[in-house]
Design a protein around this motif. Structure first.
Motif, mmCIF file in Angstrom:
data_model
loop_
_atom_site.group_PDB
_atom_site.id
_atom_site.type_symbol
_atom_site.label_atom_id
_atom_site.label_comp_id
_atom_site.label_asym_id
_atom_site.label_seq_id
_atom_site.Cartn_x
_atom_site.Cartn_y
_atom_site.Cartn_z
ATOM 1 N N ASP A 89 88.537 20.587 44.302
ATOM 2 C CA ASP A 89 87.638 21.498 45.021
ATOM 3 C C ASP A 89 88.194 21.921 46.374
ATOM 4 O OD1 ASP A 89 85.659 21.444 43.023
ATOM 5 O OD2 ASP A 89 84.847 19.566 43.806
ATOM 6 N N ALA A 90 89.504 21.757 46.560
ATOM 7 C CA ALA A 90 90.108 22.029 47.864
ATOM 8 C C ALA A 90 89.879 23.466 48.314
ATOM 9 C CB ALA A 90 91.604 21.712 47.818
ATOM 10 N N ASP A 91 90.080 24.431 47.439
ATOM 11 C CA ASP A 91 89.893 25.844 47.810
ATOM 12 C C ASP A 91 88.429 26.129 48.126
ATOM 13 O OD1 ASP A 91 92.582 26.262 47.428
ATOM 14 O OD2 ASP A 91 92.354 27.046 45.385
ATOM 15 N N TYR A 92 87.547 25.561 47.352
ATOM 16 C CA TYR A 92 86.103 25.734 47.571
ATOM 17 C C TYR A 92 85.704 25.192 48.938
ATOM 18 C CZ TYR A 92 81.089 24.672 46.903
ATOM 19 O OH TYR A 92 79.731 24.570 47.043
ATOM 20 N N LEU A 93 86.219 24.030 49.284
ATOM 21 C CA LEU A 93 85.890 23.420 50.570
ATOM 22 C C LEU A 93 86.507 24.185 51.731
ATOM 23 C CD1 LEU A 93 86.374 19.657 49.596
ATOM 24 C CD2 LEU A 93 84.214 20.856 49.936
ATOM 25 N N ALA A 94 87.714 24.692 51.530
ATOM 26 C CA ALA A 94 88.405 25.417 52.594
ATOM 27 C C ALA A 94 87.685 26.704 52.969
ATOM 28 C CB ALA A 94 89.834 25.716 52.171
ATOM 29 N N ALA A 95 86.958 27.281 52.031
ATOM 30 C CA ALA A 95 86.258 28.547 52.290
ATOM 31 C C ALA A 95 84.920 28.339 52.983
ATOM 32 C CB ALA A 95 86.050 29.281 50.963
ATOM 33 N N MET A 96 84.498 27.107 53.181
ATOM 34 C CA MET A 96 83.197 26.837 53.801
ATOM 35 C C MET A 96 83.233 27.027 55.309
ATOM 36 S SD MET A 96 81.755 23.407 51.929
ATOM 37 C CE MET A 96 81.155 23.441 50.240
ATOM 38 N N SER A 97 82.081 27.409 55.849
ATOM 39 C CA SER A 97 81.925 27.433 57.302
ATOM 40 C C SER A 97 81.737 26.004 57.789
ATOM 41 C CB SER A 97 80.703 28.269 57.690
ATOM 42 O OG SER A 97 79.513 27.642 57.221
ATOM 43 N N GLU A 98 81.769 25.818 59.090
ATOM 44 C CA GLU A 98 81.617 24.475 59.649
ATOM 45 C C GLU A 98 80.256 23.870 59.276
ATOM 46 O OE1 GLU A 98 81.690 22.254 64.018
ATOM 47 O OE2 GLU A 98 82.619 24.222 63.751
ATOM 48 N N SER A 99 79.206 24.687 59.336
ATOM 49 C CA SER A 99 77.869 24.188 59.011
ATOM 50 C C SER A 99 77.747 23.884 57.515
ATOM 51 C CB SER A 99 76.809 25.204 59.423
ATOM 52 O OG SER A 99 76.997 26.442 58.744
ATOM 53 N N GLU A 100 78.357 24.708 56.681
ATOM 54 C CA GLU A 100 78.330 24.464 55.245
ATOM 55 C C GLU A 100 79.084 23.177 54.901
ATOM 56 O OE1 GLU A 100 78.130 28.997 53.397
ATOM 57 O OE2 GLU A 100 80.072 28.117 53.964
ATOM 58 N N SER A 101 80.202 22.993 55.560
ATOM 59 C CA SER A 101 80.996 21.791 55.320
ATOM 60 C C SER A 101 80.222 20.533 55.715
ATOM 61 C CB SER A 101 82.302 21.859 56.109
ATOM 62 O OG SER A 101 83.086 20.704 55.907
ATOM 63 N N ALA A 102 79.495 20.612 56.846
ATOM 64 C CA ALA A 102 78.695 19.465 57.299
ATOM 65 C C ALA A 102 77.579 19.163 56.310
ATOM 66 C CB ALA A 102 78.126 19.753 58.681
ATOM 67 N N ALA A 103 76.948 20.212 55.782
ATOM 68 C CA ALA A 103 75.870 20.027 54.812
ATOM 69 C C ALA A 103 76.413 19.440 53.503
ATOM 70 C CB ALA A 103 75.174 21.360 54.547
ATOM 71 N N TYR A 104 77.584 19.894 53.108
ATOM 72 C CA TYR A 104 78.237 19.386 51.902
ATOM 73 C C TYR A 104 78.525 17.890 52.059
ATOM 74 C CZ TYR A 104 81.837 18.849 48.255
ATOM 75 O OH TYR A 104 82.568 18.431 47.169
ATOM 76 N N SER A 105 79.090 17.525 53.211
ATOM 77 C CA SER A 105 79.431 16.135 53.471
ATOM 78 C C SER A 105 78.183 15.257 53.496
ATOM 79 C CB SER A 105 80.177 16.020 54.803
ATOM 80 O OG SER A 105 80.525 14.683 55.087
ATOM 81 N N LEU A 106 77.106 15.779 54.072
ATOM 82 C CA LEU A 106 75.855 15.021 54.128
ATOM 83 C C LEU A 106 75.310 14.787 52.720
ATOM 84 C CD1 LEU A 106 73.633 13.757 55.877
ATOM 85 C CD2 LEU A 106 72.497 16.003 55.884
ATOM 86 N N ALA A 107 75.392 15.808 51.881
ATOM 87 C CA ALA A 107 74.900 15.669 50.513
ATOM 88 C C ALA A 107 75.751 14.685 49.726
ATOM 89 C CB ALA A 107 74.895 17.032 49.817
ATOM 90 N N LEU A 108 77.046 14.694 49.967
ATOM 91 C CA LEU A 108 77.955 13.852 49.200
ATOM 92 C C LEU A 108 77.956 12.405 49.679
ATOM 93 C CD1 LEU A 108 80.045 13.780 46.931
ATOM 94 C CD2 LEU A 108 81.792 14.461 48.600
ATOM 95 N N PHE A 109 78.004 12.221 51.006
ATOM 96 C CA PHE A 109 78.159 10.871 51.551
ATOM 97 C C PHE A 109 76.924 10.336 52.262
ATOM 98 C CE2 PHE A 109 82.505 12.739 51.666
ATOM 99 C CZ PHE A 109 83.074 11.937 50.694
ATOM 100 N N GLY A 110 75.938 11.191 52.490
ATOM 101 C CA GLY A 110 74.721 10.739 53.156
ATOM 102 C C GLY A 110 74.881 10.632 54.654
ATOM 103 N N GLU A 111 73.880 10.066 55.262
ATOM 104 C CA GLU A 111 73.867 9.955 56.721
ATOM 105 C C GLU A 111 74.506 8.656 57.183
ATOM 106 O OE1 GLU A 111 69.536 8.257 57.733
ATOM 107 O OE2 GLU A 111 69.483 10.025 56.431
ATOM 108 N N GLN A 112 74.971 8.653 58.412
ATOM 109 C CA GLN A 112 75.523 7.426 58.979
ATOM 110 C C GLN A 112 74.407 6.423 59.195
ATOM 111 O OE1 GLN A 112 77.759 8.329 62.544
ATOM 112 N NE2 GLN A 112 79.639 8.592 61.372
ATOM 113 N N GLN A 113 74.714 5.175 58.921
ATOM 114 C CA GLN A 113 73.702 4.131 59.063
ATOM 115 C C GLN A 113 74.203 3.027 59.977
ATOM 116 O OE1 GLN A 113 71.876 2.764 55.328
ATOM 117 N NE2 GLN A 113 72.855 4.493 54.253
ATOM 118 N N ASP A 114 73.295 2.544 60.807
ATOM 119 C CA ASP A 114 73.594 1.373 61.626
ATOM 120 C C ASP A 114 73.226 0.145 60.805
ATOM 121 O OD1 ASP A 114 74.446 2.846 63.837
ATOM 122 O OD2 ASP A 114 72.390 3.133 64.526
ATOM 123 N N VAL A 115 74.233 -0.450 60.206
ATOM 124 C CA VAL A 115 73.995 -1.564 59.294
ATOM 125 C C VAL A 115 73.989 -2.878 60.061
ATOM 126 C CG1 VAL A 115 74.828 -2.775 57.253
ATOM 127 C CG2 VAL A 115 75.107 -0.297 57.427
#
Length: 321
Positions: A140-166
């Motif tokens: 998905d490298a080309d797909y990710l490269a075409a994303m805006s900064e906000s889209e990339s952040a939303a993608y990462s959040l959906a894929l990896f979730g939010e940071q947690q203080d464990v």
């Protein structure tokens, strides 16, 4: 002191110790190995190795870490991630499982003697050293490269979730870990639970001890004596099969963190010579086949003694109920 690399050397050493017992693995606690060699006896050894051990046959409905199961779980997890990401409005292409370096599969195909001639016990001539780092390509490298900064952040959040203080009290919440955590929970939680459940901790410990008894079993005394005589003719002084590998392990453990090339080369030479003689003598006296007989007998005794606990474990964690 230098730590001893377990993954290759100890595993390959164990292969030489019990090289006819490949069907015994039960969730990673067994010492099952493959048998082989260059003589006609190697074919018999491989036929023997194909036998399924009693413990593996009894518990094979429990998820395990063998290569086939790992590949299936990886594929299932990747498909879950793709579906989850699609629901979140993103594309995700399931990724293939990275290829693994040479391992015990190669040893089984080559036979212990050929393996030892090439790799020794695996310290000085590790199979991993022959394989370069694999270049991982994101489909998905080309797909990710075409994303805006906000889209990339939303993608990462959906894929990896939010940071947690464990912390020790709250722990990590997989429900907040995005699609990756969702897939891992659905696919791997039962596997982990089966071997980490405190209710069955004593059972697994007894199983581990059972496998440790194999090399010292009195029923192997005669074949150990034959192997010892064979090794003596090759210039080595060991009473039991396990002592050959142990001697090399101890020598590597005793090396300082920094050592001169001559010392390292001498130990490499000693390792190769010991491993080759060990493998040849095991094959000559039929140690793998006899060790398998003993191991299978101990496994059946273990099943008979712990049948109630094993049945409870299988009932709780079997995947084919």
């Amino acid at each position: 002191m230098r730590s001893v690399p377990f993954t290759v050397a100890a595993a390959v050493g164990a292969l030489l110790l019990l090289s006819a017992c490949s069907g015994s693995d039960s969730g990673g606690d067994g010492d099952g190995r493959g048998s082989g060699g260059s003589s006609s006896g190697s074919d018999a050894g491989r036929d023997s190795a194909a036998r399924e051990s009693p413990l593996h046959a009894y518990t094979k409905s429990i998820p395990s870490d063998n290569a086939d199961d790992s590949a299936k779980r990886h594929k299932k997890a990747q498909n879950i991630i793709a579906s989850c990401m699609q629901e979140a409005g993103f594309e995700y292409t399931p990724q293939d499982l990275p290829s693994q370096p040479a391992s015990l599969d190669d040893a089984e195909a080559m036979g212990p003697v050929e393996w030892a001639e090439k790799h020794g016990y695996g310290w000085s001539a590790s199979p991993e050293s022959e394989i370069g780092e694999e270049e991982l390509v994101n489909p998905d490298a080309d797909y990710l490269a075409a994303m805006s900064e906000s889209e990339s952040a939303a993608y990462s959040l959906a894929l990896f979730g939010e940071q947690q203080d464990v912390d020790a009290e709250s722990g990590w919440d997989w429900t907040k870990g995005g699609c990756y955590a969702k897939a891992n929970h659905e696919v791997y939680s039962n596997l982990n639970a089966a071997y980490e459940d405190p209710a069955f901790e004593d059972l697994h410990e007894e199983q581990r001890r059972m496998f440790e008894k194999v090399p010292d079993d009195p029923r192997l005394a005669a074949v150990n004596a034959e192997w010892s005589a064979c090794m003596s003719e090759a210039g080595f002084d060991f009473a039991r099969v396990s002592e050959a590998l142990d001697s090399i392990a101890e020598a590597y453990a005793a090396l300082p963190e920094t050592t001169d090339e001559t010392t390292s080369a001498d130990l490499t030479k000693k390792e190769m010579a010991t491993a080759i003689a060990d493998a040849k003598c095991q094959e000559e006296v039929g140690y793998p086949e006899k060790a398998q007989e003993v191991q299978f007998a101990l496994e059946q005794e273990f099943i008979d003694t712990h049948k109630a606990e094993l049945d409870a474990w299988i009932e709780q964690y079997a995947t084919d109920k």
